[in-house]
Design an enzyme around this catalytic site. Sequence first.
Site, PDB file in Angstrom:
ATOM      1  N   HIS A 188       0.778  -1.314   0.091  1.00 57.69           N
ATOM      2  CA  HIS A 188      -0.149   0.073  -0.180  1.00 57.69           C
ATOM      3  C   HIS A 188       0.838   1.304   0.041  1.00 57.69           C
ATOM      4  O   HIS A 188       1.987   1.096   0.363  1.00 57.69           O
ATOM      5  CB  HIS A 188      -0.821   0.039   1.136  1.00 57.69           C
ATOM      6  CG  HIS A 188      -2.202  -0.900   0.964  1.00 57.69           C
ATOM      7  ND1 HIS A 188      -3.228  -0.893   1.847  1.00 57.69           N
ATOM      8  CD2 HIS A 188      -2.137  -1.760   0.113  1.00 57.69           C
ATOM      9  CE1 HIS A 188      -4.110  -1.768   1.436  1.00 57.69           C
ATOM     10  NE2 HIS A 188      -3.627  -2.421   0.347  1.00 57.69           N
TER      11      HIS A 188
ATOM     12  N   GLU B  18       0.746   3.998   1.653  1.00 60.75           N
ATOM     13  CA  GLU B  18       1.169   4.655   2.993  1.00 60.75           C
ATOM     14  C   GLU B  18       2.455   3.828   3.475  1.00 60.75           C
ATOM     15  O   GLU B  18       3.295   4.352   4.082  1.00 60.75           O
ATOM     16  CB  GLU B  18      -0.059   4.397   3.897  1.00 60.75           C
ATOM     17  CG  GLU B  18      -1.181   5.118   3.576  1.00 60.75           C
ATOM     18  CD  GLU B  18      -2.260   4.177   3.002  1.00 60.75           C
ATOM     19  OE1 GLU B  18      -1.648   3.502   1.927  1.00 60.75           O
ATOM     20  OE2 GLU B  18      -3.519   4.472   3.134  1.00 60.75           O
TER      21      GLU B  18
ATOM     22  N   CYS C 168      -6.053   1.624   5.383  1.00 65.14           N
ATOM     23  CA  CYS C 168      -6.441   0.252   6.063  1.00 65.14           C
ATOM     24  C   CYS C 168      -5.867  -0.071   7.236  1.00 65.14           C
ATOM     25  O   CYS C 168      -4.919   0.654   7.838  1.00 65.14           O
ATOM     26  CB  CYS C 168      -6.082  -0.796   4.906  1.00 65.14           C
ATOM     27  SG  CYS C 168      -4.346  -1.353   4.948  1.00 65.14           S
TER      28      CYS C 168
ATOM     29  N   CYS D  79      -2.121  -0.776   7.348  1.00 67.51           N
ATOM     30  CA  CYS D  79      -1.053   0.486   7.303  1.00 67.51           C
ATOM     31  C   CYS D  79      -1.275   1.301   8.466  1.00 67.51           C
ATOM     32  O   CYS D  79      -0.418   2.125   8.913  1.00 67.51           O
ATOM     33  CB  CYS D  79      -1.625   1.446   5.991  1.00 67.51           C
ATOM     34  SG  CYS D  79      -0.984   0.579   4.401  1.00 67.51           S
TER      35      CYS D  79
HETATM   36  N1  LIG Z   1      -5.154   2.958   1.957  1.00 72.46           N
HETATM   37  C1  LIG Z   1      -5.219   2.188   0.885  1.00 72.46           C
HETATM   38  C2  LIG Z   1      -5.913   1.391   0.462  1.00 72.46           C
HETATM   39  C3  LIG Z   1      -5.878   0.585  -0.560  1.00 72.46           C
HETATM   40  N2  LIG Z   1      -4.531   0.670  -1.392  1.00 72.46           N
HETATM   41  C4  LIG Z   1      -4.177  -0.028  -2.607  1.00 72.46           C
HETATM   42  C5  LIG Z   1      -4.070  -1.295  -2.513  1.00 72.46           C
HETATM   43  C6  LIG Z   1      -4.606  -2.006  -3.873  1.00 72.46           C
HETATM   44  O1  LIG Z   1      -3.771  -1.680  -4.859  1.00 72.46           O
HETATM   45  C7  LIG Z   1      -5.710  -0.989  -4.058  1.00 72.46           C
HETATM   46  C8  LIG Z   1      -6.960  -1.592  -3.287  1.00 72.46           C
HETATM   47  O2  LIG Z   1      -7.488  -2.189  -4.496  1.00 72.46           O
HETATM   48  P1  LIG Z   1      -8.968  -2.016  -4.866  1.00 72.46           P
HETATM   49  O3  LIG Z   1      -9.687  -3.058  -3.845  1.00 72.46           O
HETATM   50  O4  LIG Z   1      -9.570  -0.657  -4.438  1.00 72.46           O
HETATM   51  O5  LIG Z   1      -9.108  -2.387  -6.144  1.00 72.46           O
HETATM   52  O6  LIG Z   1      -5.291   0.165  -3.284  1.00 72.46           O
HETATM   53  C9  LIG Z   1      -3.592   1.645  -0.722  1.00 72.46           C
HETATM   54  O7  LIG Z   1      -2.497   1.881  -1.223  1.00 72.46           O
HETATM   55  N3  LIG Z   1      -3.687   2.323   0.333  1.00 72.46           N
END
Ligand SMILES: Nc1ccn([C@H]2C[C@H](O)[C@@H](COP(=O)(O)O)O2)c(=O)n1
Length: 224
Positions: free
Chosen positions: A135, A137, A161, A164
């Site tokens: 992610h 963060e 999330c 993170c």
């Molecule tokens: N706070 C976050 C939440 C999600 N991500 C990234 C991880 C994945 O590449 C994507 C989540 O996939 P989705 O279910 O929205 O298709 O987003 C993050 O970097 N930071």
Amino acid sequence: MSNNGFEFEVDKCINLDKLTLSTHPALDMERLKESVKETTNVSEMDKMNGVQNGSPHKRVDDVLEWHEYFMASAFLVAKRSKDPVTRVGAVIVNEDNKIVGTGYNGMPIGCSDDEFPWDKNTHDELDSKYLYVCHAEMNAILNKNSADTKRCKLYTSLFPCNECAKVIIQSGIKEVIYMLMCDKHKQKPATIASKRMFDAAKVHYWQYIPQHKTIVIDMYEGIP
Ligand SMILES: Nc1ccn([C@H]2C[C@H](O)[C@@H](COP(=O)(O)O)O2)c(=O)n1
């Protein structure tokens, strides 16, 4: 307008004063123009308008305020992500308003962005991105270029999330600023858990509401 010295200077004064006018609506532009034309001693007007030693200090009226600057930077960083569905960017800022780390969601080093899967709803969990992707963060924290991130702020385009959130708390970050439009997982357990942990650990989090929907970057601005 003729190009004798006086009127030329007056023209500059009027242009410069557009900024002042926008913050002082009571000022009457037409009256101001008249009074400038009537003025024989331009030096007082010059002082009012920031003209010193004959050269005007042009004021810039599109300066980004700090939050806008850092959040826009997070969105710019997100442009590095190869995730076809959700691109996230994060920026860590220290107490001196200096950026000490940036990150976007991507595959771990050595795990090719082009070879590992970006799919979501796969029959086999091993074929979806979720088991592999780092992610934004977490990447920002791991990429930091300062000794630590104690008392820093983290700007992120998407609310963190729970995984993170743990890393954010452990790294000493004390404030999380996330984007209004991106709080799309409000009811998810991961989001609720993040908030619970942030509250307990006294990490302040709040939604940033942008002043502008778009910020245009002209790559040739300032280049003659
Ligand atoms: N706070 C976050 C939440 C999600 N991500 C990234 C991880 C994945 O590449 C994507 C989540 O996939 P989705 O279910 O929205 O298709 O987003 C993050 O970097 N930071």
